[in-house]
Structure formats: structure tokens, C-alpha cells
Scaffold this motif. Structure first.
Motif, PDB file in Angstrom:
ATOM      1  N   ARG A   1      -3.025  -2.199  10.256  1.00  0.00           N
ATOM      2  CA  ARG A   1      -1.892  -1.989   9.365  1.00  0.00           C
ATOM      3  C   ARG A   1      -1.177  -0.688   9.731  1.00  0.00           C
ATOM      4  NH1 ARG A   1      -1.158  -4.225   4.353  1.00  0.00           N
ATOM      5  NH2 ARG A   1      -3.278  -4.991   4.189  1.00  0.00           N
ATOM      6  N   ARG A   2       0.101  -0.754   9.854  1.00  0.00           N
ATOM      7  CA  ARG A   2       0.900   0.457  10.100  1.00  0.00           C
ATOM      8  C   ARG A   2       1.775   0.681   8.874  1.00  0.00           C
ATOM      9  NH1 ARG A   2       1.567   1.619  15.760  1.00  0.00           N
ATOM     10  NH2 ARG A   2       3.566   2.560  15.329  1.00  0.00           N
ATOM     11  N   LEU A   3       1.612   1.824   8.278  1.00  0.00           N
ATOM     12  CA  LEU A   3       2.387   2.106   7.071  1.00  0.00           C
ATOM     13  C   LEU A   3       3.772   2.617   7.459  1.00  0.00           C
ATOM     14  CD1 LEU A   3      -0.321   3.815   4.841  1.00  0.00           C
ATOM     15  CD2 LEU A   3       0.286   1.420   4.986  1.00  0.00           C
TER      16      LEU A   3
ATOM     17  N   ARG B   1     -11.588  -4.932   6.038  1.00  0.00           N
ATOM     18  CA  ARG B   1     -10.670  -5.603   6.957  1.00  0.00           C
ATOM     19  C   ARG B   1      -9.315  -5.868   6.283  1.00  0.00           C
ATOM     20  NH1 ARG B   1     -11.783 -11.386   9.583  1.00  0.00           N
ATOM     21  NH2 ARG B   1      -9.814 -11.447  10.659  1.00  0.00           N
ATOM     22  N   ASN B   2      -9.364  -6.304   5.028  1.00  0.00           N
ATOM     23  CA  ASN B   2      -8.111  -6.591   4.310  1.00  0.00           C
ATOM     24  C   ASN B   2      -7.261  -5.330   4.143  1.00  0.00           C
ATOM     25  OD1 ASN B   2      -8.935  -9.186   4.078  1.00  0.00           O
ATOM     26  ND2 ASN B   2      -9.309  -9.144   1.886  1.00  0.00           N
ATOM     27  N   VAL B   3      -7.933  -4.204   3.923  1.00  0.00           N
ATOM     28  CA  VAL B   3      -7.180  -2.964   3.726  1.00  0.00           C
ATOM     29  C   VAL B   3      -6.626  -2.451   5.057  1.00  0.00           C
ATOM     30  CG1 VAL B   3      -7.386  -0.542   3.044  1.00  0.00           C
ATOM     31  CG2 VAL B   3      -8.466  -2.303   1.659  1.00  0.00           C
TER      32      VAL B   3
ATOM     33  N   ILE C   1      -8.482  -6.669  -3.703  1.00  0.00           N
ATOM     34  CA  ILE C   1      -8.702  -6.308  -2.299  1.00  0.00           C
ATOM     35  C   ILE C   1      -9.271  -7.499  -1.524  1.00  0.00           C
ATOM     36  CG2 ILE C   1      -9.974  -4.767  -0.738  1.00  0.00           C
ATOM     37  CD1 ILE C   1      -9.956  -2.709  -3.053  1.00  0.00           C
ATOM     38  N   LEU C   2     -10.200  -8.195  -2.147  1.00  0.00           N
ATOM     39  CA  LEU C   2     -10.915  -9.250  -1.424  1.00  0.00           C
ATOM     40  C   LEU C   2     -10.163 -10.570  -1.348  1.00  0.00           C
ATOM     41  CD1 LEU C   2     -14.691  -9.320  -2.425  1.00  0.00           C
ATOM     42  CD2 LEU C   2     -13.744  -9.217  -0.135  1.00  0.00           C
TER      43      LEU C   2
ATOM     44  N   ASN D   1      -3.536  -9.988  11.958  1.00  0.00           N
ATOM     45  CA  ASN D   1      -4.781  -9.231  12.067  1.00  0.00           C
ATOM     46  C   ASN D   1      -4.646  -7.954  12.887  1.00  0.00           C
ATOM     47  OD1 ASN D   1      -6.635 -10.495  10.428  1.00  0.00           O
ATOM     48  ND2 ASN D   1      -6.980 -12.126  11.909  1.00  0.00           N
TER      49      ASN D   1
ATOM     50  N   ILE E   1       0.848  -1.196   0.000  1.00  0.00           N
ATOM     51  CA  ILE E   1       0.000   0.000   0.000  1.00  0.00           C
ATOM     52  C   ILE E   1       0.887   1.251   0.000  1.00  0.00           C
ATOM     53  CG2 ILE E   1      -1.630   1.343   1.401  1.00  0.00           C
ATOM     54  CD1 ILE E   1      -2.977  -1.243   2.148  1.00  0.00           C
ATOM     55  N   GLU E   2       2.008   1.169   0.705  1.00  0.00           N
ATOM     56  CA  GLU E   2       2.933   2.303   0.752  1.00  0.00           C
ATOM     57  C   GLU E   2       3.363   2.689  -0.663  1.00  0.00           C
ATOM     58  OE1 GLU E   2       3.091  -0.298   2.758  1.00  0.00           O
ATOM     59  OE2 GLU E   2       3.981   0.166   4.691  1.00  0.00           O
TER      60      GLU E   2
ATOM     61  N   GLN F   1     -15.176  -7.666   4.662  1.00  0.00           N
ATOM     62  CA  GLN F   1     -13.902  -8.359   4.412  1.00  0.00           C
ATOM     63  C   GLN F   1     -12.923  -7.445   3.680  1.00  0.00           C
ATOM     64  OE1 GLN F   1     -13.193 -11.587   5.472  1.00  0.00           O
ATOM     65  NE2 GLN F   1     -11.114 -11.099   4.835  1.00  0.00           N
ATOM     66  N   ALA F   2     -13.431  -6.715   2.690  1.00  0.00           N
ATOM     67  CA  ALA F   2     -12.558  -5.814   1.930  1.00  0.00           C
ATOM     68  C   ALA F   2     -11.972  -4.738   2.843  1.00  0.00           C
ATOM     69  CB  ALA F   2     -13.354  -5.168   0.790  1.00  0.00           C
TER      70      ALA F   2
ATOM     71  N   PRO G   1      -3.962 -13.200  -1.137  1.00  0.00           N
ATOM     72  CA  PRO G   1      -3.503 -13.976   0.010  1.00  0.00           C
ATOM     73  C   PRO G   1      -3.108 -13.040   1.152  1.00  0.00           C
ATOM     74  CG  PRO G   1      -2.457 -14.747  -1.997  1.00  0.00           C
ATOM     75  CD  PRO G   1      -3.183 -13.493  -2.340  1.00  0.00           C
ATOM     76  N   ARG G   2      -3.340 -13.467   2.392  1.00  0.00           N
ATOM     77  CA  ARG G   2      -3.190 -12.558   3.520  1.00  0.00           C
ATOM     78  C   ARG G   2      -1.751 -12.390   3.995  1.00  0.00           C
ATOM     79  NH1 ARG G   2      -6.298  -9.011   5.636  1.00  0.00           N
ATOM     80  NH2 ARG G   2      -6.616  -9.814   7.735  1.00  0.00           N
ATOM     81  N   GLY G   3      -0.812 -13.096   3.414  1.00  0.00           N
ATOM     82  CA  GLY G   3       0.587 -12.923   3.820  1.00  0.00           C
ATOM     83  C   GLY G   3       1.330 -12.073   2.798  1.00  0.00           C
TER      84      GLY G   3
ATOM     85  N   THR H   1      -6.173  -4.097   8.044  1.00  0.00           N
ATOM     86  CA  THR H   1      -5.371  -4.963   8.922  1.00  0.00           C
ATOM     87  C   THR H   1      -4.326  -5.740   8.128  1.00  0.00           C
ATOM     88  OG1 THR H   1      -6.885  -6.832   8.725  1.00  0.00           O
ATOM     89  CG2 THR H   1      -7.328  -5.267  10.492  1.00  0.00           C
ATOM     90  N   THR H   2      -3.335  -6.231   8.856  1.00  0.00           N
ATOM     91  CA  THR H   2      -2.298  -7.031   8.204  1.00  0.00           C
ATOM     92  C   THR H   2      -2.759  -8.482   8.127  1.00  0.00           C
ATOM     93  OG1 THR H   2      -1.258  -7.448  10.311  1.00  0.00           O
ATOM     94  CG2 THR H   2      -0.428  -5.584   9.049  1.00  0.00           C
ATOM     95  N   GLY H   3      -2.204  -9.193   7.195  1.00  0.00           N
ATOM     96  CA  GLY H   3      -2.632 -10.569   6.985  1.00  0.00           C
ATOM     97  C   GLY H   3      -2.112 -11.527   8.014  1.00  0.00           C
ATOM     98  N   THR H   4      -0.941 -11.249   8.553  1.00  0.00           N
ATOM     99  CA  THR H   4      -0.299 -12.258   9.398  1.00  0.00           C
ATOM    100  C   THR H   4      -0.902 -12.334  10.792  1.00  0.00           C
ATOM    101  OG1 THR H   4       1.364 -10.564   9.686  1.00  0.00           O
ATOM    102  CG2 THR H   4       1.928 -12.405   8.253  1.00  0.00           C
TER     103      THR H   4
END
Lengths: 461, 353
Positions: B196-198, B184-186, A446-447, B193, A6-7, B181-182, A450-452, B188-191
Motif C-alpha cells: 500500500r502506498r499512501l 496483509r490487509n493493512v 481489518i479482516l 496485492n 487509511i489516509e 491476514q490482518a 472487501p479487498r476493493g 497491501t492493496t486489495g486489487t
């Protein structure tokens, strides 16, 4: 900074806004240069010095080559450039590899060589090849040395292609940087945006999904059954293609959004009917670099079939070594070199290329085996994978639906590209389906990403 | 052109919205369940899980996930309360493959399991619920605890973690799952939850990122850490003993065998903790069933992994239908349950604090 962060997207939005506000070439290039150095320093600011060093050396050397009348002096300056660039690359990338490879011999002489804790600077292989091509082209008289350090520094560090290509030649980019500020074109901007979007989809939705499965299976191939290992090998072929071509698409797209034109790097390589054709479609900018600066200077195909074969093998060996400091990469290069030689030999016997299906299948087989060498950490691991591929030992049958779907997408993508659907895939602005597909692609990114966090594969090279 | 793009974007979003239930988990508001005195998913709701496993779960009475036995319970069957975290909750598998359904089936319909397990819970959440249930009209014969991760029991005593988040419940009720969900994905981080910190500061990064984190199996526990875990475990088991006079059965099914970095890890790294727990449980009169051998045999002989899914990864993650079958078979065959039901006496049991 990776294109999928995102950065980076925020950084890109800022750079695009400022760059298009600059109406002076000088200020625009300065903004892009500062942005590029920030982009590089995001990973590790200490290695900006290396980038500066490489830039300064080649700028000065090229000027010297240009202004020096004597052929011998020109050659000396070229040697300075080659030795400094290859010296830095060799130290950072290959020092430990050569020490470790020579260790058994040296240890038998009673000396224990240690290795150094060296960090491989991101993108060093790419920008080294770019600066080398510049100096060599000036030496050959193909281009003139630039008088603008700013333009040259931007050519070397331009952030879209800095860390993983495409390897853009000075003759392609420098004239664009030193020319007038490009005119704003919403059509070109849209085209670039679509390329970026396509690249992100390739990387995030296809390559990373495939990577989730591939990484696990290649970590312990003996645990899985033959089908699963086959799926992982095919999956890796898809992963590396979509990962790297996705990166290239994003790089080309960003350049296009900024008003520049980069060379194409991939043309659906798995459609190739021969290994030779594969290399005309895969990482095209590296292939032509190796051809123009290594294969042809070695003699190319001008000195008989034996010499041609040797030249091909040397070129591919060094191409393999360029990818990474490991014997598996060397073997991968050798494998492709031998395949090219055998292909040339067979063609010389029959006098024509093999039928499409046969050529296509054999090319896929050669490339597939090559990917096993490329992906495995050691020759022992390669052997384990090949054993499972051939002997189908029992093991865990793991068939992830998303990985299978991604492989299906790869097949569909290649088929579509070879038909009239290629035009549809460009998503031209005035087509009714363009907004629908664009929205779906953004929403899926976005949806369903993968979350990693998964870095680009070619960053390690 | 603007109109065309607007309509096109809406059409694209509609396609995503219509297809999203196939790929996006559901977000269901939680309600306070008075008999358990805990937050549960709304009874009657359907809960979709679309991550590791891929299943729909019907939320039954008392917020129980899966095909729960109908209330009031059949007095001629044994009534077991199943406690655990997400490993016992089983939203990754279909209702007929969950522990409750499989135990009912494998026991020839002699045992009814009431699944009270809930993702994220630990013993500090279960013990107050046990007390609440004993005050209710629900007749139980025994408590069953699926012990997968020791962190569920090696906890200091604290208040239950269930706090009503009205904002979340409102969002879950009002907005479609794909939109939540969308977002949340934006955000929070995936690993982990986390929000997210930029980072815009130039590197190198010196923080202890996930890339440098050591795998759990490789962590060597210090002796004082081990002692403290055993002490916390002893306190919590004593609390349980104090809370209920019903028989308690612990099913020990740790995360082994596991596949880590391409190797099968057969050994349980917490075996010494298990030995300690066994002796504490024996003193308190709790039954402990060790399922490690059955899980290993399933892999060695049948090549069937009790954990993991095709769209996740085998050898890691949550228990699947095979794992639940092993757990259910052990539960159905447990000798303590042969002497049950004792609903007439169980009914009168009250908590002593």
C-alpha cells in the motif's frame, strides 16, 4: 479523501490532536478550516475555488441582506445568492442533462448541440443547499448574518459534512463555531468514536458486501433468475441505506469527537409505516430542507388538496433531480411524490392511517420499486429488472452467502432498534460488553473488509 | 475500568481467533519437494480457501493438493501428471470435486491423476519439474496441461520462479492465519496485492489507476505482439517436446463464456492464438482438446456455469465443480489414454537436454 481510507484515519488523528490542543476559538477554527480545505483539495484542488466563491458570495449577500433596510433590496440580494448558487449547481450538474434531453427537439430544427466535458465537483449539491439555507434564513430574519468570515467559511467547508451531508443549517452549526471552544469530554469523545466505528461497519462490512452482488446483477438483470433479482433489489435497499447512513454516522461521530453536534440524518427508515413517515426517517436533513425551503414556500398544504398534491409532486420531483441529472432520478422523485399524494388521499378517505403491517408492507414495496428506478442507469434497465421481479424468467440462480447474511443483519438491526436492544447497541463505555464488541468490530473491519475500494454512493450527488 | 477494557479486548480477540478458521484462509509453510525439485505446501497439511470458493484441501504426498492417489502408484492404472496454475490446482473446490478425483471416478478408476498444478506457476516452472520427476521413481504415462490463460505459455524462457522465502515460511508456521491476514490487509492493496502506498498529495490524480484501466477483452492486440506471443509459445512447446517423450495432452479451457459488465461473452478473444497453437502442437505430436464448446453448452442448455461460485461471482474467476466435471469427462474419454498404461516404457524415459 474518503472516510474509509487509511489516509483519512491518519488525517483525522492529526486534526483531532491539533484541534484539541488549540485553546483559542479563532485558532481552532482556522485549523479546522485549513484541514477542511485540504480534505477537499485531496480530491481536486482546482474546485476549492468554487467552494471559496460560494462562501464569499453568500457571506457578502447575507451581510447586505442584514444591513439593507428596504424589503425590495433584500429580495434583490437574495436573488443574487439564489442565481449564483443555483447557476453554479445547474452548470456543473445539469448542463449536459438538459442539453441531451433537449437534443431531439433541437436537432429536428437542424441544429446539433454539443455537450461539454464537465466534471461534477464533489459535494456541490450539499454545500450549495447549506449556503442557500443560510442566506434564506437571514432573509427571513430567522438568524443574523455572521460577522466572521472564518466561522462562515468553516460552516460551509467543515470536512465531516462537506461532501455528503448531513445538510447542517447555519442556525445549528454557526452558534457552535462562534461560541467558546468546547470543553473536552472523554464521554462525548467515546460516543463519537463509537459512531464512527458503527458507520465504518455499516459502510465497509454491510454496504460494500451488498454492493458486490448488486452491481453485478443490475449490470445484467436478464441473466439472473427472479430470486436473484429480488435479492439484488433488497440488497440495494440495504446497500444504499448502510452506505449513506454509515457516512452520516461517521460525519456525526467526527463532529462529536471535535466537540460539535450535528443533526441526526437517519432513523431506521425501513421501519416506517407510511411513505410520509419514511421521509421523516430517511435523509432527514434533506427532507426538512425541501420542506422548509421548497414545499412550504410553494404553499404547502394550505391551499386545498389539489394544490397540496401539486406541491408535493413538485417538491419530490426536484428532490429526485437533486440526487442526479438523469430521468431515472426524476422518475424516482415523481414516484415518491405520487405515493405521498395517494397516501394522503387514502388517509383522507378512511380518516386514519392504515394498519401497521399493511402500511409497513406497502411502504416497503413503494420504496423498493423506487430503489429500482434510483439504481438503474436507464428506463430500459428498470424495465428489465421489473420484468424479472414479476415474471421470474429462468436464469442464473446466484445466492451469495455474504450478501444474504448482510440482508439478515439489516433485518436484525431494524428489529433490534425497535426493541429494548437499542440501548445495548449504543455500547456505553461502562457496559461489560462494550470492549468485547468494539474489539470485534475493529478486527472485522481489518479482516473481513472487501479487498476493493468502493466509494460512498452519495459522493456522486 | 482499564482492567475491564483489557479483559474485554482480549475476549473480543479470542472470539475472532476462534471463529476465524470459518472465514480466513490458511497460511501454510512451503517445503522443497525433492522429487519435483519445487516448493510445495507441506504434505499432510490441510489448506483452507475462504475467498471465491470455500473449501478445505488436503495436501497429499509430493505436495499434491486434493485426494491424490496413494504412493506407490497402482501399476494397473494410467498415471497422468496434471500441470497448470490455480485454475487446475482447484483449492476453491472440495477434494472430491477436483480434477484428479473426478477423472478417477469418471474413468471407472482406470486413471490416476497426479495433481502437480500450483497457483502462480507457468511453463517455466513445469518443465524443470517434469525433468525432475522423470529422474524419480514416479511412473507416469502422460502429461496433461490445463490451458486456461495464454500467459502461462507465452512466456520467454527463464529460471523457475520458486524461491524459498524463509521469513514467510517462519511467519506462516508461527503466527495464526487471522493475524497474517490482518497484517496483509493493512499493508497491501486489495486489487493487486501490491504494498500500500499512501497518498497525501492533493488531487487530481493523474496516474493510470485501476478505474481507468481497460478491460482485458477490450484490448486490441497489435500484430507484432501477436507474432511475439506465438514465437514464445513455439519455443516453450519445443522445450516441452525436448524434455519428455511421454504423450502430452493439452486441455484448452479458456475464460469463456464469461460475464463482463452484465453481458455474456461467448467468443474466445484468443481464438487465433489457439489456431496457431494447434498447428504447432500437431507438428510436435501433442494432443489438443478444445473444451470451449462443452463449456458453452453447459451454460446454454443446463444453465450451469463452469466458472464462479455463490460467494464469488458466476461467469468469472476460477473453475468450479461443474467446470472440473467437464474437464475430467473430456480427459477420461480421451482416446489416447485407451492405449495406456505403458508404465514399463515410460519408466525408462529420461530427459534430453
Amino acid at each position: 479523501m474518503q472516510f474509509t481510507q487509511i489516509e483519512f484515519l491518519l488525517f483525522l488523528a492529526l486534526v483531532l490532536t491539533i484541534a484539541w490542543q488549540c485553546r483559542q476559538r479563532h485558532s481552532r477554527n482556522l485549523v479546522l478550516l485549513l484541514a477542511s480545505y485540504y480534505f477537499y483539495s485531496y480530491w481536486d484542488y482546482r474546485f476549492c475555488g468554487l467552494l471559496l466563491f460560494s462562501t464569499a458570495v453568500d457571506f457578502v449577500v447575507a451581510k447586505k441582506i442584514q444591513t439593507t433596510p428596504a424589503r425590495r433590496s433584500k429580495r434583490c440580494w437574495l436573488v443574487v445568492s439564489l442565481s449564483s448558487n443555483l447557476g453554479v449547481l445547474g452548470f456543473f450538474k445539469y448542463f449536459n442533462f438538459f442539453i441531451e434531453s433537449a437534443a431531439p427537439l433541437v436537432q429536428s430544427l437542424g441544429w446539433n448541440p454539443g455537450t461539454l466535458d464537465i466534471i461534477l465537483p464533489v459535494g456541490i449539491s450539499f454545500y450549495t443547499f447549506q449556503t442557500l439555507s443560510y442566506t434564506i434564513d437571514v432573509y427571513r430574519g430567522k438568524i443574523d448574518a455572521t460577522d466572521s468570515l472564518l466561522d462562515f467559511a468553516l460552516y460551509v467547508a467543515f470536512f465531516p459534512q462537506l461532501v455528503a451531508g448531513p445538510i447542517v443549517r447555519a442556525s445549528e452549526l454557526l452558534p457552535q463555531l462562534s461560541g467558546n471552544v468546547p470543553h473536552w469530554s472523554s464521554r462525548r469523545f467515546y460516543g463519537g468514536f463509537q459512531m464512527v466505528l458503527r458507520g465504518l461497519v455499516k459502510k465497509v462490512l454491510l454496504a460494500d458486501r451488498l454492493g458486490e452482488m448488486v452491481d453485478v446483477v443490475f449490470a445484467g438483470p436478464e441473466l439472473y433468475d427472479g430470486w436473484t433479482v429480488w435479492l439484488a433489489v433488497i440488497g440495494y435497499a440495504g446497500q444504499i441505506y448502510y452506505d449513506f447512513s454509515g457516512y452520516s454516522d461517521i460525519a456525526i461521530g467526527i463532529a462529536k469527537m471535535l466537540g460539535f453536534r450535528f443533526p441526526v440524518n437517519f432513523r431506521h427508515p425501513y421501519l416506517a409505516g407510511s411513505v410520509t413517515e419514511f421521509w421523516r426517517r430517511w435523509h432527514m436533513t434533506l427532507s426538512r430542507w425541501l420542506r422548509d425551503y421548497l414545499y412550504i414556500p410553494l404553499g404547502g398544504s394550505r391551499h386545498g388538496s389539489m394544490r397540496t398534491a401539486i406541491n408535493l409532486i413538485i417538491t419530490m420531483l426536484l428532490g429526485g433531480l437533486w440526487h442526479g441529472a438523469a430521468w431515472t432520478f426524476v422518475l424516482w422523485g415523481l414516484w415518491h411524490g405520487v405515493a405521498l399524494v395517494v397516501e394522503r388521499w387514502l388517509r383522507s378517505l378512511s380518516g386514519r392511517a392504515s394498519p401497521f403491517c399493511l402500511g409497513h408492507l406497502s411502504t416497503l414495496a413503494v420504496v423498493g420499486v423506487g430503489w429500482v428506478l434510483f439504481r438503474c442507469d436507464s428506463l430500459q434497465d428498470c424495465w428489465l429488472v421489473v420484468q424479472q421481479l414479476v415474471f421470474w424468467s429462468p436464469g442464473i440462480g446466484w445466492y451469495p452467502p455474504l450478501a444474504i447474511a448482510a440482508v439478515g443483519c439489516m433485518v436484525a438491526d431494524h428489529i433490534a432498534w425497535s426493541t429494548r436492544l437499542r440501548r445495548v447497541m449504543r455500547l456505553r463505555f461502562d457496559r461489560w460488553y462494550a470492549p468485547v464488541v468494539t474489539t470485534i468490530m475493529i478486527a472485522c473491519l481489518i479482516l473481513y473488509a472487501p479487498r476493493g475500494f468502493a466509494p460512498f454512493v452519495y459522493f456522486q450527488f | 475500568m482499564i482492567l475491564r477494557w483489557t479483559i474485554g479486548c482480549i475476549a473480543g480477540l479470542l472470539i475472532i481467533a476462534v471463529t476465524s478458521p470459518c472465514f480466513v484462509r490458511s497460511y501454510t509453510p512451503r517445503v522443497v519437494q525433492p522429487q519435483r525439485n519445487a516448493l510445495t505446501l507441506q504434505p499432510g497439511a490441510e489448506y483452507r480457501w475462504r475467498s471465491e470458493g470455500y473449501a478445505n484441501t488436503q495436501i497429499g504426498p509430493l505436495g499434491m493438493p486434493g485426494a491424490s492417489p496413494p504412493l506407490p502408484l497402482n501399476p494397473s492404472t494410467v498415471h497422468l501428471a496434471l500441470w497448470g496454475d490455480s485454475q487446475a490446482e482447484g483449492v476453491c473446490v472440495a477434494d472430491d470435486q477436483k480434477i484428479a478425483a473426478q477423472t478417477h471416478h469418471l474413468s471407472a478408476e482406470r486413471i490416476d491423476v497426479l495433481p502437480f498444478a500450483r497457483s502462480g506457476d507457468d511453463c517455466n516452472d513445469w518443465l524443470p519439474q517434469i525433468t525432475s520427476l522423470q529422474r524419480s521413481s514416479i511412473k507416469l504415462d502422460a502429461h496433461v496441461f490445463l490451458l486456461v490463460e495464454w500467459s502461462d505459455w507465452c512466456q520467454p524462457v527463464r529460471q523457475p520462479s520458486s524461491i524459498t522465502d524463509q521469513q514467510f515460511d517462519w511467519v506462516a508456521e508461527q503466527l495464526p492465519a487471522f493475524l497474517i491476514q490482518a497484517t496483509r490487509n493493512v499493508l497491501t492493496t486489495g486489487t493487486d496485492n501490491q504494498f500500500r502506498r499512501l497518498r497525501f498529495r492533493p488531487g487530481p490524480i493523474t496516474s493510470n489507476s485501476s478505474a481507468t484501466a481497460v478491460a482485458p477483452a477490450a484490448v486490441t492486440e497489435q500484430p507484432d505482439q501477436w507474432t511475439s506471443r506465438v514465437a514464445m509459445l513455439a519455443v516453450q512447446l519445443a522445450r516441452l517436446k525436448h524434455q519428455t517423450r511421454l504423450p502430452c495432452i493439452f486441455l484448452y479451457a479458456p475464460l469463456s463464456p464469461a460475464i463482463i459488465n452484465g453481458d455474456i461473452l461467448w467468443d474466445d478473444p484468443d481464438d487465433d492464438l489457439f489456431q496457431a497453437m494447434q498447428s504447432i502442437a500437431a507438428e510436435l505430436g501433442f494432443d489438443v482438446v478444445d473444451l470451449r464448446h462443452q463449456m458453452q453448452q453447459s451454460v446454454r442448455t443446463g444453465k450451469q456455469w463452469p466458472r464462479g461460485f455463490h460467494n464469488g461471482q458466476f461467469g468469472v474467476g476460477h473453475y468450479n465443480a461443474v467446470g472440473y466435471r467437464i474437464i475430467s469427462a473430456a480427459l477420461a474419454a480421451h482416446p489416447r489414454l485407451d492405449a495406456l498404461p505403458l508404465t514399463s516404457t515410460a519408466n525408462t524415459v529420461t530427459a534430453e537436454r
